[in-house]
Scaffold this motif. Structure first.
Motif, PDB file in Angstrom:
ATOM      1  N   LYS A   4       2.479   2.498  -7.496  1.00 25.21           N
ATOM      2  CA  LYS A   4       1.405   1.359  -5.951  1.00 25.21           C
ATOM      3  C   LYS A   4       1.700   0.246  -6.802  1.00 25.21           C
TER       4      LYS A   4
ATOM      5  N   GLY B  61       1.402  -1.195  -0.095  1.00 25.39           N
ATOM      6  CA  GLY B  61       0.243  -0.050   0.295  1.00 25.39           C
ATOM      7  C   GLY B  61       0.569   1.072   0.019  1.00 25.39           C
TER       8      GLY B  61
ATOM      9  N   ASN C 128      -5.831   4.176   2.364  1.00 23.37           N
ATOM     10  CA  ASN C 128      -4.843   3.761   2.309  1.00 23.37           C
ATOM     11  C   ASN C 128      -4.496   2.802   3.859  1.00 23.37           C
TER      12      ASN C 128
ATOM     13  N   ALA D 232      -0.111  10.939  -7.731  1.00 22.73           N
ATOM     14  CA  ALA D 232      -0.999  11.052  -7.246  1.00 22.73           C
ATOM     15  C   ALA D 232      -1.217  11.903  -6.688  1.00 22.73           C
ATOM     16  N   THR D 233      -0.581  13.087  -5.461  1.00 20.55           N
ATOM     17  CA  THR D 233      -0.073  13.700  -5.040  1.00 20.55           C
ATOM     18  C   THR D 233      -0.449  15.014  -5.944  1.00 20.55           C
TER      19      THR D 233
ATOM     20  N   HIS E  37      -5.947  10.399   2.535  1.00 23.46           N
ATOM     21  CA  HIS E  37      -5.109  10.625   2.712  1.00 23.46           C
ATOM     22  C   HIS E  37      -4.816  12.036   2.426  1.00 23.46           C
TER      23      HIS E  37
ATOM     24  N   ALA F 201     -10.226   4.036  -2.114  1.00 23.03           N
ATOM     25  CA  ALA F 201     -10.465   3.288  -1.299  1.00 23.03           C
ATOM     26  C   ALA F 201      -8.683   3.225   0.046  1.00 23.03           C
TER      27      ALA F 201
ATOM     28  N   SER G 157      -1.347   6.199  -8.239  1.00 21.55           N
ATOM     29  CA  SER G 157       0.454   7.023  -8.814  1.00 21.55           C
ATOM     30  C   SER G 157       0.225   5.537  -9.122  1.00 21.55           C
TER      31      SER G 157
ATOM     32  N   GLN H  84      -4.923   4.250  -4.189  1.00 23.34           N
ATOM     33  CA  GLN H  84      -5.511   2.641  -3.216  1.00 23.34           C
ATOM     34  C   GLN H  84      -6.222   1.993  -3.852  1.00 23.34           C
TER      35      GLN H  84
HETATM   36  N1  PLP Z   1      -3.493   8.607  -1.963  1.00 16.80           N
HETATM   37  C1  PLP Z   1      -4.118   7.482  -1.207  1.00 16.80           C
HETATM   38  C2  PLP Z   1      -5.016   6.674  -0.654  1.00 16.80           C
HETATM   39  C3  PLP Z   1      -2.432   7.088  -0.615  1.00 16.80           C
HETATM   40  O1  PLP Z   1      -2.807   5.773  -0.304  1.00 16.80           O
HETATM   41  C4  PLP Z   1      -1.284   7.718  -0.881  1.00 16.80           C
HETATM   42  C5  PLP Z   1      -0.044   7.475  -0.950  1.00 16.80           C
HETATM   43  O2  PLP Z   1      -0.082   6.548  -0.001  1.00 16.80           O
HETATM   44  C6  PLP Z   1      -1.473   8.817  -2.194  1.00 16.80           C
HETATM   45  C7  PLP Z   1      -2.724   9.609  -2.502  1.00 16.80           C
HETATM   46  C8  PLP Z   1      -0.622   9.629  -2.697  1.00 16.80           C
HETATM   47  O3  PLP Z   1       0.292   9.190  -3.603  1.00 16.80           O
HETATM   48  P1  PLP Z   1       2.115   9.463  -4.020  1.00 16.80           P
HETATM   49  O4  PLP Z   1       2.118   9.704  -2.512  1.00 16.80           O
HETATM   50  O5  PLP Z   1       2.726   9.138  -4.549  1.00 16.80           O
HETATM   51  O6  PLP Z   1       1.832  10.637  -4.527  1.00 16.80           O
END
Ligand code: PLP
Length: 418
Positions: A238, A42, A187, A106-107, A135, A185, A235, A215
């Motif tokens: 993951k 995850g 995380n 994703a961020t 998140h 979902a 992302s 997720q």
């Molecule tokens: N959203 C969820 C639900 C996540 O689990 C995560 C990372 O754990 C993110 C967003 C952010 O992903 P990233 O750090 O790869 O941009």
């Protein structure tokens, strides 16, 4: 083997997990001299040989900067990069490759939407709804927008099982709701909000919907058109792909209406000191040299997943989740968080009297990698009045034996702490 374990084993459909494991070289390594039991997908999933080889093959024979080169190597790289975009498009059921924007992850994708769509279209007093399960990546960008534009951030609560409260959500929707941004979902707990209802109700209220698929996409097939979400983000790392690459899907009419996120090369049609004309999407949102090999590596990860029976993968992960839930519940002092029925393959728990960090450290010495802490989801930890949990998040390569190893490791922790 426990009775629960035997039952779970019987339910595993035809999915050759050992064959899949052989494709992931890291899974045959050790930690502290013990066989590695990797239960932190995850946070970031491991990479198959196909992905590793795709990336090294780009650098060995196909690498050059894209879009600008007239020479053959640049054209090869450009074709491979754009082919990866098409793979993503098909993988998530988007209508056109131009609806797929490559981001860092994703961020960055959520930040992009907040900083472009949010800044342009939202005014003071407009409302954004998120859930308590989010998140930090789906909270903080909206808070930054709140500071900038004076929007109002509303939060859908969860009940004691972690379930998204649909009634409360309906009450939060108002004529001022502009964006609903919800995870597919969680995380931290694995809980899956009822995305279809969330989207339908948001649209009925005149709001657009962003789904954080970080997720979700890793566990189940996604069809953004069937979901009818307006934005979807995830992302690559993951999804068994490389780091540094992610995806923003956006409906064409929204992307076309959005101003650029960053300025620079590749996102323009023409530049003069007087005026610059921006390129259409997706180039408008991909300023500068992108992570070319990583995008191609993400395409290889998608090919790898497409080569598996995804329904069987999902059933395998559900069996892992069921077995882990049963095995952990049987351990004295374990409290599971996120017990509502609709869940991704994640278990989050505490063990009475033992700090999650101590649990993580002891498990590590058994070769078992789990994540401890707030999992970048502090508000949901606050909801349950805890600073953090231990989280085991399963990938398609995990086995029921590894779940048993986790249970044995926890029994050892129990022994040590009495
Ligand atoms: N959203 C969820 C639900 C996540 O689990 C995560 C990372 O754990 C993110 C967003 C952010 O992903 P990233 O750090 O790869 O941009």
């Amino acid at each position: 083997m426990t009775g629960a374990s035997t039952a779970a084993r019987r339910n595993v459909p035809a999915f050759d997990v050992e064959a899949v494991r052989r494709e992931f070289p890291i899974l045959s390594t050790t930690a502290h001299g013990k066989k590695l039991v990797f239960l932190d997908s995850g946070a970031s999933a491991q990479k198959s040989r196909a992905v590793i080889e795709a990336i090294s093959s780009v650098y060995e024979s196909r690498y050059a900067n894209i879009h600008r080169g007239v020479y053959q190597l640049s054209q090869f790289a450009t074709e491979a990069y754009e082919a990866a975009r098409v793979k993503v498009q098909r993988f998530i059921g988007a209508g056109s490759p131009s609806e797929i924007v490559f981001t860092k992850g994703a961020t960055e994708a959520i930040n992009l939407v907040a900083a472009t769509y949010g800044v342009k279209f939202l005014k003071a007093g407009d409302e954004i709804i998120v859930s308590a399960l989010e998140h930090h990546a789906n909270i903080v960008p909206w808070q930054l927008l709140r500071e900038r534009n004076g929007i109002v951030l509303k939060v859908v609560p969860v009940d004691d099982t972690g379930a998204f409260q649909l009634d409360a959500y309906e009450r939060l929707l108002s004529p001022r709701t502009r964006i609903v941004a919800v995870t597919q979902a969680s995380n931290a707990l694995g809980i899956k909000p009822p995305i279809a209802a969330v989207t339908r109700l948001a649209h009925a209220a005149g709001a657009i919907v962003l789904i954080d698929g970080a997720q979700g996409v890793v566990h189940e097939p996604v069809d953004v058109r069937a979901m009818d979400c307006d934005f979807y983000v995830f992302s690559g790392h993951k999804l068994y792909g490389p780091g540094g690459i992610g995806v923003l899907y956006g409906k064409t009419k929204l992307l076309e209406a959005m101003p650029p996120y960053q300025g620079g090369g590749d996102m323009i049609l023409s530049v003069s000191f007087e005026a610059t004309e921006f390129a259409p999407p997706p180039a408008r949102f991909e300023a500068g040299t992108p992570p070319i090999a990583d995008a191609i590596g993400l395409g290889a990860a998608i090919d790898f997943l497409n080569g598996l029976d995804r329904a069987a993968v999902l059933a395998h992960e559900e069996a892992l989740l069921a077995h882990a839930t049963a095995a952990l519940s049987a351990i004295k002092g374990v409290r599971l968080y996120g017990t509502a029925p609709d869940k991704a393959a994640i278990v989050s728990f505490t063990l009475a009297g033992v700090h999650p960090h101590d649990i993580g450290t002891i498990l590590d010495h058994e070769g078992i990698a789990v994540r401890v802490g707030h999992h970048c989801a502090q508000p949901i930890m606050d909801r349950f009045g805890i600073p953090g949990t231990v989280r085991a998040s399963f990938g398609l390569y995990n086995t029921l034996d590894e779940v048993d190893a986790l249970a044995r490791g926890l029994a050892k922790v129990r022994e040590i702490f009495g």
